[in-house]
Design an enzyme around this catalytic site. Structure first.
Site, PDB file in Angstrom:
ATOM      1  N   HIS A   1      66.370  26.738  23.992  1.00  0.00           N
ATOM      2  CA  HIS A   1      66.039  27.723  25.029  1.00  0.00           C
ATOM      3  C   HIS A   1      66.246  27.129  26.426  1.00  0.00           C
ATOM      4  CE1 HIS A   1      64.085  29.451  21.525  1.00  0.00           C
ATOM      5  NE2 HIS A   1      63.896  30.590  22.185  1.00  0.00           N
ATOM      6  N   HIS A  56      57.834  24.728  22.188  1.00  0.00           N
ATOM      7  CA  HIS A  56      58.446  23.404  22.219  1.00  0.00           C
ATOM      8  C   HIS A  56      57.469  22.430  22.863  1.00  0.00           C
ATOM      9  CE1 HIS A  56      62.634  23.624  20.799  1.00  0.00           C
ATOM     10  NE2 HIS A  56      62.635  24.858  21.258  1.00  0.00           N
ATOM     11  N   ASP A  73      60.744  17.996  24.677  1.00  0.00           N
ATOM     12  CA  ASP A  73      61.938  18.765  24.306  1.00  0.00           C
ATOM     13  C   ASP A  73      62.595  19.373  25.536  1.00  0.00           C
ATOM     14  OD1 ASP A  73      61.019  18.145  21.808  1.00  0.00           O
ATOM     15  OD2 ASP A  73      60.256  20.138  21.364  1.00  0.00           O
TER      16      ASP A  73
END
Length: 334
Positions: free
Chosen positions: A220, A256, A260
């Site tokens: 993302h 996340h 990350d």
């Protein structure tokens, strides 16, 4: 000093027939044949005119090379499938969330999880991606732009497939719906999972992303950072704000870990900057001991796709379809 003051040629004698009898204006001279004074022309004595061709200006070349763009798209799709295959395998290895809790995280430990925030983040991704695709379609050199996007995304997908597979982290959000494990893998099962994930473009908002373990690094964040143009400042700041909101929503959903997001930002920006630094400098498009960027393992592939692009792409836009322009030309000629 005495020698330097001496003239290079001695002064001619007054009786010399070659003696210049220029007037104060310097527009007359002595002719040997008729001993008469004539007007001097506008051109110097002995002037020769040579017609030289105009210098050839070598304009920058931006060949479309559509077959290279098509090849780059195939490479990106293959790496996308590789990422989904890695996720399908990782899902069987992810620690049981009923036994292993989330890892300690500075942000996640102090902020409660909001499941709706993940949908907000993915809706922002959909808006940014679609608007960027429209902008690239209207770019004058759209095939080169698309080719670069495909190649950079290929590298990011490939690296992500490796990092998520080698180290599997516990699930960061215990309320996230994960499909049950099959306690075994087969090529047919992996293929079905890949098809399901591809049908949803790797997003959770459509209910297709039900496999867990794809943490390091955040896909993302890769997309949110990637869709931030730099030169068009109004659009840049708008996308930058949307990207920040999308990352914050991702963290609020506990989709996340914070590491990350940080790794995704670092890897995405460095690959993007490295690629365009090489593409915008002709001196770097060659193997050299001083060109340390040429040590990238993908440098040979880069030379194949970018070797004929001789300058930075100008920011120019036009209509991508041929038929309105043809009709306009026909009506103007008639």
């Amino acid at each position: 000093d005495l020698y330097q003051r001496q003239p290079l040629l001695p002064n001619p004698a007054k009786g010399d027939k070659w003696h210049s009898i220029h007037s104060s204006t310097g527009k007359e001279y002595y002719d040997e044949d008729d001993d008469s004074t004539i007007e001097k022309g506008s051109e110097r004595n002995g002037h020769i005119s040579i017609d030289l061709p105009a210098p050839i200006r070598e304009e920058p070349r931006f060949p479309q090379e559509r077959w290279k763009t098509f090849l780059a798209a195939i490479i990106m799709i293959l790496n996308f499938i590789l990422t989904l295959t890695s996720l399908s395998l990782v899902h069987e290895r992810v620690p049981d969330k009923e036994v292993y809790g989330p890892l300690p995280d500075v942000f996640l430990d102090n902020v409660p999880a909001y499941d709706w925030a993940l949908d907000v983040s993915e809706y922002i991704i959909i808006i940014c991606v679609n608007s960027c695709i429209i902008a690239m379609v209207f770019h004058k050199h759209r095939f080169i732009v698309f080719r670069r996007i495909f190649l950079i995304m290929s590298l990011l997908y490939m690296y992500r497939a490796i990092t998520m597979y080698v180290t599997v982290l516990p699930i960061s959000n215990k309320t996230y719906p994960c499909s049950p494990k099959a306690n075994g893998t087969s090529p047919l099962m992996i293929a079905k999972r890949v098809v399901q994930l591809m049908s949803g473009f790797g997003l959770s908002v459509n209910g297709k992303h039900t496999y867990c373990g794809d943490f390091i690094y955040s896909g993302h964040t890769v997309v949110l950072v990637f869709n931030t143009p730099k030169k068009i400042y109004v659009v840049h700041w708008l996308y930058w704000i949307l990207g920040c909101i999308g990352v914050i929503m991702l963290e609020l959903s506990h989709g996340h870990y914070s590491v990350d997001v940080i790794i995704a930002y670092y890897v995405t920006t460095r690959i993007f900057w490295t690629y365009h630094t090489l593409a915008n400098n002709a001196s770097l498009k060659q193997y050299s001991g001083n060109n340390l960027l040429g040590r990238e393992w993908w440098f040979g592939m880069f030379l194949y796709f970018e070797g004929n692009v001789t300058a930075p792409l100008p920011r120019q836009f036009n209509w991508p379809l041929p038929w309105p322009r043809k009709w306009h030309l026909k009506s103007r000629d008639s």
